[in-house]
Design a protein around this motif. Sequence first.
Motif: not given
Length: 330
Positions: A155-166
């Motif tokens: 299994s593989l889990r990848l996550a990405a989120e843009r940091v607010e304010g940057a």
Amino acid sequence: MLAIVLALAAGWAGYWFIGSSAVKSGVADWFEDRRAEGWTAEYGALSVAGFPNRFDTTLDAVALEDPASGLGWRAPFIQIMALSYRPNHVIVIWPETQSFTDRGRAMTLDSTDMRASLVVAPSTALAPERVALTAEGLSLRPEGAALSEALSASSLRLAAERVEGAEARYHLGLAAADVAPAASLLAQIEGGGDLPRVIDSITADITADFTAPWDRAAIEAARPQPTRIEIIGMAMAWGGMALDAAGTLEVDAGGMPSGTLTLTARGWRDMLDAAEASSLLTSDMATTAERALTMMSGGQDTLEMPLRFGEGRVWIGPLPIAPAPVLRLQ
């Protein structure tokens, strides 16, 4: 009342058909623009379904290749699904078999279930705000190679989120379970030892700054490059060995990192043997490193040490142990 209901239904149906036509023409135009730039950008069929509440886009026999980077991708199909009243949140589904090329080297990727959820900013740049990818039964191998030569994971889990304010800072996460290296690589690393066939887990929690936001230009033009990488936590468990890392690296325009990572290693002697067996370290370097690490650990099996990156090398104290990796995205 009936007239109002019929009018609303007709209006919604009109919206869906106009929207589906826009989706279809937008995809077709994007492929045409890529061909105009010299890409290989082909598909066999394009359809949009899902009336009345979804735009479900399916492309068959897809082929993309960027001549500038040498990266390519082919698949029998790809599906992109979105709610018609929230088109900036899409679900992407890949087939069980797809292929990649990297400067002429072809790889086959198999999976039993690979999909992603993507939320983009409501603009033409299509900058991702949040991405989450899950995959089961992954297997990556050179095209035509035996299954034993695959790098696999249950299994593989990848996550990405843009940091607010940057503008171009992202929080990234990874979790992979039951990772099995190719049999030939494992034999090389073992060097006559007895490592387990499967790495129990690999995890990472990272914040990274880039030269530009990740949006459609990252595919159409140039990939953003990392400028700063903060490793909040990175860990690997492999049989009797366990490795944890944390620290911050600055990355220059040439992709060379500088900074310090703090490593905590359990079973570090086995790691040293594996590095020597796989030719990451020469025999003399391994011997010197073992003497130094034995002193640093007090003869214990668990060791905590700073790993310094600088001058194009990786250092343990005054000892250069390996060339520093070049952190450039193609």
